[in-house]
Design an enzyme around this catalytic site. Structure first.
Site, short mmCIF file in Angstrom:
data_model
loop_
_atom_site.label_atom_id
_atom_site.label_comp_id
_atom_site.label_asym_id
_atom_site.label_seq_id
_atom_site.Cartn_x
_atom_site.Cartn_y
_atom_site.Cartn_z
N ALA A 1 0.96 -1.11 -0.11
CA ALA A 1 0.11 -0.09 -0.16
C ALA A 1 0.74 1.12 0.04
O ALA A 1 0.38 2.03 0.71
CB ALA A 1 -0.84 -0.04 1.27
N ARG B 1 -3.53 9.23 -10.16
CA ARG B 1 -4.62 9.22 -11.19
C ARG B 1 -5.92 9.55 -10.25
O ARG B 1 -6.80 9.89 -10.81
CB ARG B 1 -4.72 7.95 -12.09
CG ARG B 1 -3.84 8.12 -13.38
CD ARG B 1 -3.74 6.95 -14.17
NE ARG B 1 -3.17 5.76 -13.51
CZ ARG B 1 -3.38 4.52 -13.67
NH1 ARG B 1 -4.05 4.21 -14.72
NH2 ARG B 1 -2.74 3.50 -13.06
N GLY C 1 9.49 -0.67 -6.75
CA GLY C 1 8.96 -1.84 -7.48
C GLY C 1 8.10 -2.78 -6.35
O GLY C 1 8.54 -2.75 -5.20
N TYR D 1 -2.86 -6.67 -1.97
CA TYR D 1 -2.72 -5.22 -2.64
C TYR D 1 -3.78 -4.25 -1.89
O TYR D 1 -5.02 -4.46 -2.05
CB TYR D 1 -2.76 -5.14 -3.85
CG TYR D 1 -1.63 -6.12 -4.66
CD1 TYR D 1 -0.35 -5.24 -5.05
CD2 TYR D 1 -1.57 -7.32 -4.82
CE1 TYR D 1 0.76 -5.84 -5.41
CE2 TYR D 1 -0.55 -7.93 -5.25
CZ TYR D 1 0.58 -7.17 -5.68
OH TYR D 1 1.60 -7.97 -6.07
N ASP E 1 -5.04 -1.73 -2.75
CA ASP E 1 -5.94 -0.93 -3.75
C ASP E 1 -7.00 -2.10 -4.45
O ASP E 1 -7.60 -1.76 -5.47
CB ASP E 1 -5.21 -0.13 -4.55
CG ASP E 1 -4.13 -0.87 -5.37
OD1 ASP E 1 -4.03 -2.05 -5.39
OD2 ASP E 1 -3.58 -0.12 -6.52
N LYS F 1 -34.05 14.84 18.96
CA LYS F 1 -32.71 14.22 19.42
C LYS F 1 -32.65 14.03 20.91
O LYS F 1 -33.29 14.89 21.68
CB LYS F 1 -31.79 15.48 19.09
CG LYS F 1 -30.52 15.19 19.55
CD LYS F 1 -29.74 16.66 20.06
CE LYS F 1 -30.17 16.71 21.50
NZ LYS F 1 -29.44 17.81 22.30
N ALA G 1 -52.97 25.92 23.63
CA ALA G 1 -52.06 26.10 22.28
C ALA G 1 -51.56 27.65 22.29
O ALA G 1 -51.88 28.27 22.81
CB ALA G 1 -53.08 26.09 20.83
C1 UD1 Z 1 1.54 -5.20 -10.98
C2 UD1 Z 1 2.11 -6.82 -11.33
C3 UD1 Z 1 1.63 -7.23 -12.61
C4 UD1 Z 1 0.13 -7.28 -12.60
C5 UD1 Z 1 -0.41 -6.05 -11.91
C6 UD1 Z 1 -1.77 -6.48 -11.49
C7 UD1 Z 1 4.67 -6.57 -10.76
C8 UD1 Z 1 6.17 -6.31 -11.10
N1 UD1 Z 1 3.87 -6.36 -11.70
O1 UD1 Z 1 1.99 -4.39 -11.97
O2 UD1 Z 1 2.27 -8.34 -12.96
O3 UD1 Z 1 -0.31 -7.71 -13.65
O4 UD1 Z 1 0.28 -5.71 -10.76
O5 UD1 Z 1 -2.51 -5.10 -11.30
O6 UD1 Z 1 4.47 -6.80 -9.52
N2 UD1 Z 1 3.44 -0.97 -4.82
C9 UD1 Z 1 4.18 -0.56 -3.49
N3 UD1 Z 1 5.32 -0.43 -3.68
C10 UD1 Z 1 6.05 -0.31 -4.91
C11 UD1 Z 1 5.25 -0.53 -6.12
C12 UD1 Z 1 4.08 -0.83 -5.95
O7 UD1 Z 1 3.70 -0.64 -2.54
O8 UD1 Z 1 7.48 -0.02 -4.94
C13 UD1 Z 1 2.07 -1.37 -4.65
C14 UD1 Z 1 1.14 -0.11 -5.23
O9 UD1 Z 1 0.82 0.72 -4.19
C15 UD1 Z 1 -0.09 -1.07 -5.80
C16 UD1 Z 1 0.62 -2.27 -5.93
O10 UD1 Z 1 1.93 -2.52 -5.34
O11 UD1 Z 1 -1.15 -1.36 -4.99
C17 UD1 Z 1 1.02 -2.89 -7.39
O12 UD1 Z 1 1.56 -1.78 -7.90
P1 UD1 Z 1 1.75 -1.20 -9.52
O13 UD1 Z 1 2.91 -0.23 -9.66
O14 UD1 Z 1 0.34 -0.74 -9.82
O15 UD1 Z 1 1.98 -2.45 -10.34
P2 UD1 Z 1 1.95 -2.88 -11.80
O16 UD1 Z 1 2.66 -2.19 -12.73
O17 UD1 Z 1 0.10 -2.27 -12.17
#
Ligand code: UD1
Ligand code: CA
Length: 452
Positions: free
Chosen positions: A8, A14, A77, A99, A101, A348, A420
């Site tokens: 998270a 966006r 990443g 995740y 989200d 209330k 009244a």
């Molecule tokens: C990732 C997957 C992809 C998958 C997709 C599904 C990887 C490399 N790729 O891609 O295969 O199809 O999710 O939605 O894992 N986050 C962190 N820290 C970071 C990066 C991300 O907490 O350094 C969290 C983000 O907040 C998010 C989730 O990880 O909730 C996914 O990150 P996001 O960058 O959306 O991954 P995708 O590129 O969509």
């Protein structure tokens, strides 16, 4: 032994919002709260939330005894995110990665994913998409075994045709993560440490990939913008509406109800269009709720009828009450059986006993009303002197004439009558008649002014 990681840390650019993305709601509940609730349902003993953007706000909102926060100061990443949590993982644990989200994954789906995990097998949740662009693709060998995940940006044209995508959700032994994650490299199209690279490492180490798929694609959909949030909200509301109908509730239009909490409903409840429910709402047998009503954290007894445009919050209503239209029941309203609260009445902290009526245009606050009392139109309890609040007590069978002002603290005795238009500042004893208004004068021979 189950450790659950919730990623998270991402920014959610966006959403164009000051609120961290994972704190935006679906069904009135933060996305990451949905995820943590599900994590508890599947038996996560330790829940680790990886925070980064808006870490303070997320920690404040999600603090709990079974939750720990791990800071990922820079988002390098998904693999990097999980790396930050490695020191917290228990060596013998199975680790489920979720995740923050992706709010609507069902516990049953995750349970299936976790079930087969051991030192020689990890679980991966995938789904087939009509339009898989943007997602990591699942690469299988000729025998159908999963051998790698390739991110969209790194994929060949041939690989981009694969419809099966990575949801991101996986389950794997902690010991394997401890071994694999330090080996991740970021020599890829995005310069990130990809969690998905562990699939190829599993293949190399002879660890099998057990694939599960969810019943509905919405279970694994993440939210990146307001449109996706709205779409998932509709999916969620449709599910909630369906649950109510399965439980025997009549919904005049299942597409026009919003449930931001829980509803427990008895038999033969009818809910008309555009009603909103928040918090915990309990509806007894035979309750009817007319259009455009809002009910928050309240309990409504059997056969009580809520007429259109009523607003009810933190209140308890017993059986056979008749409310509205246009009633506003504020916190601390407690109604016994057969009470009537009519149009443009606000209550209330009002405790009203059986069979009493407040039918039109009144304010009843900080008041106790006995049984079979009639409160006339326009009656006001003057409970506030600008600094302190005071109580009004009205005994059984009292009759309060229309347009009276009861200046609290004041008591109206059993069976007493208020004429009244009275302004009552002194207690009225049982059975007395109180009239507190100027006497009427009729003037004879009076002539109306004429135009000059
Ligand atoms: C990732 C997957 C992809 C998958 C997709 C599904 C990887 C490399 N790729 O891609 O295969 O199809 O999710 O939605 O894992 N986050 C962190 N820290 C970071 C990066 C991300 O907490 O350094 C969290 C983000 O907040 C998010 C989730 O990880 O909730 C996914 O990150 P996001 O960058 O959306 O991954 P995708 O590129 O969509
Ligand atoms: Ca994503």
């Amino acid at each position: 032994m189950l450790d659950i990681l919730v990623l998270a840390a991402g920014k959610g650019t966006r959403m164009r919002s000051d609120l961290p993305k994972v704190l935006h709601p679906i069904g009135g509940k933060a996305l990451v709260q949905h995820v943590v609730d599900t994590a508890r349902q599947v038996g996560g003993e330790q829940i680790l939330i990886i925070v980064g953007h808006g870490a303070g706000k997320v920690e404040e909102k999600m603090a709990a005894p079974d939750v720990k926060f791990v800071l990922q100061a820079q988002q390098l990443g998904t693999g990097h995110a999980v790396q930050q949590a490695l020191p917290q993982l228990r060596n013998d644990a199975t680790v489920l990665i979720l995740y923050g989200d992706v709010p609507l994954t069902r516990a049953e789906t995750l349970q299936k994913l976790i079930a087969g995990v051991n030192e020689k097998k990890m679980g991966l949740l995938t789904v087939n998409m009509q339009d898989p662009s943007g997602y990591g693709r699942i690469v299988r060998d000729n025998s159908g075994a999963v051998i790698a995940i390739v991110e969209h940006k790194d994929a060949s044209d041939e690989q981009r045709k694969i419809a099966e995508i990575n949801t991101g959700i996986m389950a794997v032994k902690a010991a394997l993560l401890q071994k694999w994650l330090p080996q991740l490299k970021n020599n890829n199209a995005q310069g990130e440490f990809y969690l998905t690279d562990v699939i190829a490492m599993a293949k190399a180490d002879g660890v099998a990939i057990h694939v599960e798929q969810p019943d509905a694609v919405e279970e694994v959909e993440g939210i990146n913008n307001r449109q996706q949030q709205a779409a998932l909200e509709r999916f969620y509301q449709k599910q909630k509406a369906n649950e109510l109908m399965v439980a025997g509730v009549t919904l005049l239009d299942p597409a026009r109800i919003d449930i931001r909490g829980t509803i427990t409903a008895g038999r033969d409840v009818v809910i008309d269009v555009n009603c909103v429910f928040e918090g915990d709402v309990v509806l007894g047998d035979g309750v009817v709720i007319e259009p455009n009503s809002i009910i928050i954290n309240s309990k409504i007894g059997n056969n009580t009828h809520i007429k259109a445009f009523s607003h009810i919050e933190d209140s308890v209503l017993a059986e056979h009450c008749d409310i509205g239209p246009y009633a506003r029941l504020r916190p601390g309203t407690n109604l016994a059986d057969d009470v009537k609260i009519g149009n443009f009445v606000e209550t209330k902290k009002a405790v009203i006993a059986k069979g009493s009526k407040v039918n039109h245009l009144s304010y009843i606050g900080d008041a106790t009303i006995g049984s079979k009392v009639n409160v006339g139109a326009g009656t006001i309890t003057c409970n506030y002197d600008g600094v302190n609040k005071f109580k009004t007590e009205i005994g059984d069978n009292a009759f309060i004439g229309s347009n009276s002002a009861l200046v609290a603290p004041v008591k109206i005795g059993t069976g007493a009558t208020v004429g009244a238009g009275s302004i009552i500042t002194k207690d009225v004893e049982a059975a007395e008649l109180a009239i507190a208004r100027s006497k009427q004068r009729n003037i004879q021979g009076w002539e109306r002014p004429t135009k000059k």
